[in-house]
Design a protein around this motif. Structure first.
Motif, short mmCIF file in Angstrom:
data_model
loop_
_atom_site.label_atom_id
_atom_site.label_comp_id
_atom_site.label_asym_id
_atom_site.label_seq_id
_atom_site.Cartn_x
_atom_site.Cartn_y
_atom_site.Cartn_z
N GLY A 85 1.00 -1.23 0.06
CA GLY A 85 0.06 -0.01 0.03
C GLY A 85 0.77 1.22 -0.01
N TRP A 86 2.05 1.05 0.23
CA TRP A 86 2.90 2.48 0.26
C TRP A 86 3.23 2.81 -1.37
CZ3 TRP A 86 8.77 3.55 0.15
CH2 TRP A 86 8.92 4.85 0.28
N ASP A 87 3.36 3.85 -1.58
CA ASP A 87 3.66 4.20 -3.15
C ASP A 87 4.99 4.78 -3.34
OD1 ASP A 87 3.67 6.64 -2.03
OD2 ASP A 87 1.38 7.38 -2.66
N GLY A 88 5.62 4.85 -2.42
CA GLY A 88 6.80 4.89 -2.55
C GLY A 88 7.19 6.70 -2.80
N VAL A 89 6.28 7.36 -2.61
CA VAL A 89 6.09 8.94 -2.80
C VAL A 89 5.94 9.60 -1.48
CG1 VAL A 89 5.25 10.78 -4.00
CG2 VAL A 89 5.64 8.64 -5.22
N ARG A 90 4.81 9.11 -0.66
CA ARG A 90 4.52 9.76 0.65
C ARG A 90 5.75 9.84 1.31
NH1 ARG A 90 -0.16 6.32 2.35
NH2 ARG A 90 1.07 4.79 1.00
N ALA A 407 3.96 5.74 17.76
CA ALA A 407 3.94 6.89 17.03
C ALA A 407 4.04 6.40 15.47
CB ALA A 407 5.18 7.71 17.41
N VAL A 408 4.88 5.61 15.07
CA VAL A 408 5.28 5.10 13.93
C VAL A 408 3.74 4.47 13.21
CG1 VAL A 408 6.24 3.25 12.47
CG2 VAL A 408 7.56 4.74 13.84
N LEU A 409 3.15 3.73 14.18
CA LEU A 409 1.94 2.92 13.79
C LEU A 409 0.65 4.00 13.37
CD1 LEU A 409 2.12 -0.17 15.84
CD2 LEU A 409 2.28 -0.05 13.58
N LEU A 410 0.75 4.93 14.53
CA LEU A 410 -0.25 5.71 14.40
C LEU A 410 0.16 6.71 13.14
CD1 LEU A 410 -0.96 6.76 18.06
CD2 LEU A 410 -2.58 5.62 16.52
N ASP A 411 1.23 7.03 12.71
CA ASP A 411 1.68 7.86 11.72
C ASP A 411 1.17 7.39 10.37
OD1 ASP A 411 2.71 10.40 10.53
OD2 ASP A 411 4.31 9.02 9.76
N GLY A 412 1.49 6.00 10.26
CA GLY A 412 1.29 5.23 9.04
C GLY A 412 -0.42 5.27 8.88
N HIS A 413 -1.24 5.14 10.11
CA HIS A 413 -2.44 5.02 9.88
C HIS A 413 -3.24 6.36 9.54
CE1 HIS A 413 -6.66 4.05 10.83
NE2 HIS A 413 -6.84 5.21 11.55
N ARG A 414 -2.54 7.55 9.69
CA ARG A 414 -2.95 9.02 9.42
C ARG A 414 -2.51 9.07 7.92
NH1 ARG A 414 -1.55 12.95 14.64
NH2 ARG A 414 -2.67 11.80 16.29
N SER A 415 -1.50 8.44 7.52
CA SER A 415 -0.73 8.86 6.22
C SER A 415 -1.89 8.78 5.12
CB SER A 415 0.37 8.02 5.94
OG SER A 415 1.38 8.39 6.94
#
Length: 415
Positions: A85-90, A407-415
């Motif tokens: 699901g990561w597009d390599g851009v965000r 923080a990493v997991l919550l930040d990934g959820h918000r991205s």
């Protein structure tokens, strides 16, 4: 910030029930041992070869691919760049640790892990910062293997934080912030209990520069000071009058302070010397006043020195700007700590007069630094950083790791 969040707002925080990424007991014990090993083998800025090798080896053991910085010490390591699901851009979130020690002796007498290197000590907690980011990285790598990590993260292990203007600039030059959208860090705080953190939005540290002033003039006999430039008097007046002048030339709320740490002049009681040296620090709470500080200090020194007929040469060494916590990233840390331990584990903190080169990252991307509690609950002894007897309650490691993973997991959820 005057108030992080009201008790009544706790339910509104994005708290994830059963948020993964807690610290297994086996890894907790391993991290304590890792921190103690670093504590026993402290290395100064840009000399952290053993420390870098130890971090690299453990990350590689976990199947990661750390990259040592061009300077030969410090490293960065990306986790989850292949996340589904990561597009390599965000942009990614970065976790930063500093890895260097201080040039002071370890004076602890009862710790089996006290420094084995003469006149070197981890007296600022960088061994804890390093261990926290390493532990978070190891857990996040496992979550990535399980397909739980939805957004990649970068670990930054930075050398030379204690050296002005700081190793952070080298990390930025090496591309350490390429692809990074936000960055977070912790710093040990012996005034906060282990298991808790201190936070504030806005400035959390001060700017810090160094200054050395050399005064010159014809010396002579103390019987005839009228035939000389009395440099002892001149340097004394610079020491007292320059801070007072600056205090009247800048808004008092800027907290601009000049403090001296060294004065040298003369060798004999009946000889007026030809040279005097004065050295100290310039600290400032306000970013704009920090930009103005060199001109203010130069003008004040020249003014006072000229009154006494002394020639002044000023070596003004730019240090670091204040660390200014960005609101949204600070709220991410609030949400992360609340998810792990509840809102009661967070306390408001004051702006410190200490300097921190984490500020250079925040000149490029938004970020925030939390104060990581390292005091044993109930301990009433007065302790401080940069002292040879500095030590921590190692329960702080678990709190820091879980703060970062949340923080990493919550930040990934918000991205």
């Amino acid at each position: 910030m005057s108030q992080l969040i009201c008790e009544s707002e706790e339910a509104a925080l994005p708290v994830a029930p059963q948020l993964p990424g807690t610290l297994p007991e086996s890894l907790r014990l391993e991290l304590i041992a890792f921190r103690r090993d670093l504590h026993m083998h402290p290395e100064l800025g840009n000399q952290e070869f053993r420390t870098t090798a130890a971090i690299k080896a453990r990350l590689e053991q976990a199947g990661l691919t750390p990259r040592v910085l061009p300077s030969g010490t410090g490293l960065i390591c990306d986790i989850g760049t292949g996340a589904a699901g990561w597009d390599g851009v965000r942009p990614m979130l970065a976790l930063r640790a500093d890895i260097d020690a201080l040039p002071i002796p370890d004076t602890k007498t009862d710790a089996p892990y006290r420094s084995t290197v003469p006149d070197r000590a981890h007296a600022c907690g960088h061994d804890v910062h390093t261990t926290v980011v390493l532990g978070a990285g190891l857990i996040l790598a496992e979550l990535d293997r399980q397909g739980v990590l939805t957004h990649p993260v970068r670990l930054i292990f930075q050398p030379a934080e204690e050296m002005m203007p700081g190793g952070a600039l080298g990390v930025v030059e090496a591309g350490g912030l390429d692809g990074i959208g936000r960055i977070i860090a912790v710093h040990c705080d012996p005034k906060v209990d282990a298991g808790r953190i201190g936070l504030r939005t806005g400035p959390i540290t001060s700017a810090c520069d160094r200054i050395e002033i050399t005064l010159d003039g014809p010396g002579g006999h103390t019987a005839r000071p009228h035939l000389t430039t009395d440099l002892v008097t001149a340097v004394a007046r610079v020491a007292t009058d320059v801070p007072a002048l600056i205090a009247r030339r800048v808004d008092a709320r800027a907290g601009l302070a000049v403090t001296w740490g060294r004065i040298e002049s003369g060798h004999a009681c009946n000889v007026i010397p030809q040279r005097a040296v004065l050295a100290g620090t310039v600290r400032c709470l306000d970013l704009q006043a920090w930009h103005e500080a060199p001109d203010l200090v130069h003008a004040a020194v020249d003014e006072v020195a000229s009154l006494h007929g002394a020639k002044s040469v000023i070596n003004y060494v730019r240090g670091v700007p204040p660390v200014v916590n960005e609101h949204d990233v600070t709220e991410l840390l609030v949400a992360a700590m609340t998810a792990r331990r509840g809102l009661h584990a967070i306390e408001d903190t004051e702006q410190s007069l200490g300097g921190e080169d984490f500020s250079w990252y925040l000149e490029q991307v938004p970020g925030a630094m939390a104060r990581l509690g390292v005091r044993t609950p109930g301990d009433t002894a007065r302790r401080d950083l940069h002292r040879g007897d500095f030590d921590v309650d190692e329960a702080a490691i678990e709190a820091g790791v879980e703060l970062f993973t949340a923080a990493v997991l919550l930040d990934g959820h918000r991205s």
